[in-house]
Write an enzyme that holds these catalytic residues in place. Sequence first.
Site, PDB file in Angstrom:
ATOM      1  N   ASP A 102       9.237  -9.865   3.783  1.00  0.00           N
ATOM      2  CA  ASP A 102      10.496  -9.151   3.952  1.00  0.00           C
ATOM      3  C   ASP A 102      11.647 -10.145   3.732  1.00  0.00           C
ATOM      4  O   ASP A 102      11.587 -10.959   2.806  1.00  0.00           O
ATOM      5  CB  ASP A 102      10.525  -8.487   5.341  1.00  0.00           C
ATOM      6  CG  ASP A 102      11.691  -7.553   5.552  1.00  0.00           C
ATOM      7  OD1 ASP A 102      11.777  -6.542   4.845  1.00  0.00           O
ATOM      8  OD2 ASP A 102      12.532  -7.842   6.430  1.00  0.00           O
ATOM      9  N   TYR A 230      21.070  -8.252   7.325  1.00  0.00           N
ATOM     10  CA  TYR A 230      21.768  -7.091   6.783  1.00  0.00           C
ATOM     11  C   TYR A 230      23.251  -7.300   6.490  1.00  0.00           C
ATOM     12  O   TYR A 230      23.727  -6.968   5.410  1.00  0.00           O
ATOM     13  CB  TYR A 230      21.539  -5.878   7.695  1.00  0.00           C
ATOM     14  CG  TYR A 230      20.077  -5.564   7.789  1.00  0.00           C
ATOM     15  CD1 TYR A 230      19.397  -4.998   6.712  1.00  0.00           C
ATOM     16  CD2 TYR A 230      19.335  -5.899   8.922  1.00  0.00           C
ATOM     17  CE1 TYR A 230      18.034  -4.755   6.765  1.00  0.00           C
ATOM     18  CE2 TYR A 230      17.972  -5.664   8.972  1.00  0.00           C
ATOM     19  CZ  TYR A 230      17.330  -5.097   7.890  1.00  0.00           C
ATOM     20  OH  TYR A 230      15.980  -4.880   7.932  1.00  0.00           O
ATOM     21  N   HIS A 290       4.744  -1.671   3.413  1.00  0.00           N
ATOM     22  CA  HIS A 290       5.636  -2.820   3.590  1.00  0.00           C
ATOM     23  C   HIS A 290       5.038  -3.847   4.546  1.00  0.00           C
ATOM     24  O   HIS A 290       5.433  -5.000   4.537  1.00  0.00           O
ATOM     25  CB  HIS A 290       6.993  -2.333   4.105  1.00  0.00           C
ATOM     26  CG  HIS A 290       8.067  -3.377   4.059  1.00  0.00           C
ATOM     27  ND1 HIS A 290       8.436  -4.025   2.898  1.00  0.00           N
ATOM     28  CD2 HIS A 290       8.867  -3.896   5.031  1.00  0.00           C
ATOM     29  CE1 HIS A 290       9.406  -4.888   3.151  1.00  0.00           C
ATOM     30  NE2 HIS A 290       9.678  -4.825   4.436  1.00  0.00           N
TER      31      HIS A 290
END
Length: 313
Positions: A102, A230, A290
């Site tokens: 990730d 983010y 994922h």
Amino acid sequence: MENIKHSDVQVKGLKLHVAEIGTGSKAVVFLHGFPEIWYTWRHQMVAVANSGYRAIAFDFRGYGLSEQPPQPEKETMFDLIDEILGLLDALNITKAFLVGKDFGSIPGYLTAALHPERVAAVINLGIPFILPGESAVRNDLLPKGFYITRWQEPGRAEADFGRFDVKSVIRNIYTLFSSSEIPIAADDQEIMDLFDPSKPLPPWFSEEDLQTYASLYEKSGFRYPLQVPYRSTNADGGLSDPKVSVPALLIMGEKDYVIKIPGIEDYIRSGVVKQFVPDLEITFIPEGSHFVHEQFPEKINQLIIDFLDKQSV
């Protein structure tokens, strides 16, 4: 698992929580993503240690049992490059293999690009090479309810997550992000509203696993994770043409929602990614989500070990 040792290591003025197993001369450093923590690598750590490597996983600053930096909102992915190098120094490791998942893939790639003398090879899961900056995440190509767009908005994710206890937030994200669909909320929804309470945990993710994740996020909260990655994806580190010159392996699940983000699958399958990572092997796992390393640990462990065994340090 019971042979994994835990310690606190001082790095760049912060105390990091480090998990370690194995006494081999070659070190493998694992880099987690979100909503993960060192524990996400439990299967891989034991496997590579049993194959003769020294396996190290740690909580990034601001995550889990590691300390928070004094001003989280000023942090970017580039701070994690210094953190990786500082950890290698603190553990007296001259050169290491880096394994990222990730967003942990991004500082892994960048550390290899900027400091190839410290990195023997890189393995990444779920995210191809992406250079942080204005074009890193093209929110404009997806509906405005795209989860990254929502989480980048100051205060919005905090309010959304704040309606639930930490364990429920982790359960919801883990379940949602195991799907092959990109999490996108309607105008009258938040991301947590996409979760179906009747949906069970994935079969490869136990209640005990969930409790372990939750206990670590109860300690750290979500302040730093919402900033890095983010809210700092557009931070520009001034890199114009970085190249990862060391050997690299990219493992992607074909049921990973990331594949459906516009441009990603073509970027990987067309080979354009090799403009940045020339010595790259790419492996697709047909049913992989994922969280492919937790979903199919034995398969991923073997891919990692086979790749590591081919390299020289």
